[in-house]
Design a protein around this motif. Sequence first.
Motif, short mmCIF file in Angstrom:
data_model
loop_
_atom_site.label_atom_id
_atom_site.label_comp_id
_atom_site.label_asym_id
_atom_site.label_seq_id
_atom_site.Cartn_x
_atom_site.Cartn_y
_atom_site.Cartn_z
N GLU A 130 8.44 -54.99 23.90
CA GLU A 130 8.34 -53.65 24.49
C GLU A 130 9.51 -53.36 25.42
N GLU A 149 6.40 -46.66 15.96
CA GLU A 149 4.96 -46.57 15.70
C GLU A 149 4.58 -47.48 14.53
N PHE A 206 4.05 -50.19 18.19
CA PHE A 206 4.22 -49.80 19.59
C PHE A 206 3.36 -48.57 19.89
N GLY A 207 2.81 -48.51 21.11
CA GLY A 207 1.99 -47.39 21.52
C GLY A 207 2.82 -46.18 21.92
N ARG A 208 2.16 -45.03 22.03
CA ARG A 208 2.88 -43.80 22.36
C ARG A 208 3.53 -43.87 23.75
N ASP A 209 2.93 -44.61 24.69
CA ASP A 209 3.53 -44.69 26.02
C ASP A 209 4.88 -45.40 25.97
N LYS A 219 4.64 -36.87 25.28
CA LYS A 219 3.85 -37.20 24.11
C LYS A 219 3.85 -36.10 23.05
N GLU A 263 -4.34 -35.92 17.73
CA GLU A 263 -5.02 -37.20 17.53
C GLU A 263 -6.49 -37.10 17.92
#
Length: 330
Positions: free
Chosen positions: A144, A173, A177-180, A190, A318
């Motif tokens: 990350e 994605e 990996f997350g959206r943050d 976002k 989402e």
Amino acid sequence: MSRKDSKGLFANVLGQLESSPERGGGQRTTSPHLLKVAAGVRQIQERSEFAERLLKDGGQVIEIDPDDVLDSAIPDRFASAYDAANLTELMQSMGENGQSTPGLVRSVQGAAKPFQIVFGRRRLAAAKLLGIKFKAIARDLSDEDAVVLQGEENSNRNDLSFIERCLFAHSQEAAGFGRDVICKSLSTGKSHISEMIRLANALPREIVLEIGPAPEIGRRRWLDLEARWAVHAAPLQAAREALSRSETLNGGSDARFNAVFDALGAERDSPSAAVDATQLVAHGLVLGQVSHAKSGSKLAFNKSVPTGFVDFVAAQIETLHDQFMQRNKQ
């Protein structure tokens, strides 16, 4: 030259390039050539400051054999960016003056090579082509942290095209990996990330890669292309035909985008393209419409609808999709 002296030199050069001597330095230059030079100097300055911060955080500059460096896990450019033809100026500069700004590498446990590139892929490619060592700051980084720093350096450089940013977000994605994290890597919110990933999903990767980075094509035109793709009866066939023409093949990336854009435009407004359409009305105001075509459905807002509301709706996609799936299960 010390870092302090070089920073002063960069600032002095920028001041001269961005001001007009005829106006006593009171007006910025409008010369495209000088603006390009100023942008290049500014990028060097920003990279130098970024590298200096990494060094203060405990990194150290080392010289590495380019063959000992793995590629980045998440690409942020098209592969053609690392061809010798696109590295001519950088190779000339590094050949004459050396590598002025280090890249960033990290160690990956169990990897086939000692290091993995985090950023500085073009400098690494140039060093490999020149047959010289690659200068880099070595840091211990998590996956990350690596992707965020990679994106941060991209933001400082600010020369990635819109579609490259979309593919960078989409690849992150896909890698889990997350959206943050994606938001941090691209320094945006976002709603914009959702838009980028949606566009990357909507257009076939093969067509996007064949078009290329399209550096002069911005967000609005790519979104318009996505809209044309959605209502065209056979968009893939039309795009492939446009890209196969000799005049298109001989043109640049922007020309290839325009060829596909024009090829999809003829059917966009034809009466037969939309099978069904429903207006979106709120308190008597028509906000837009939902149209259903053979190739898929499309939600379009009227020009009078504030951009903030569109972004708000995009950010809820989402949640709405989760609610829809839950309702169907019940």
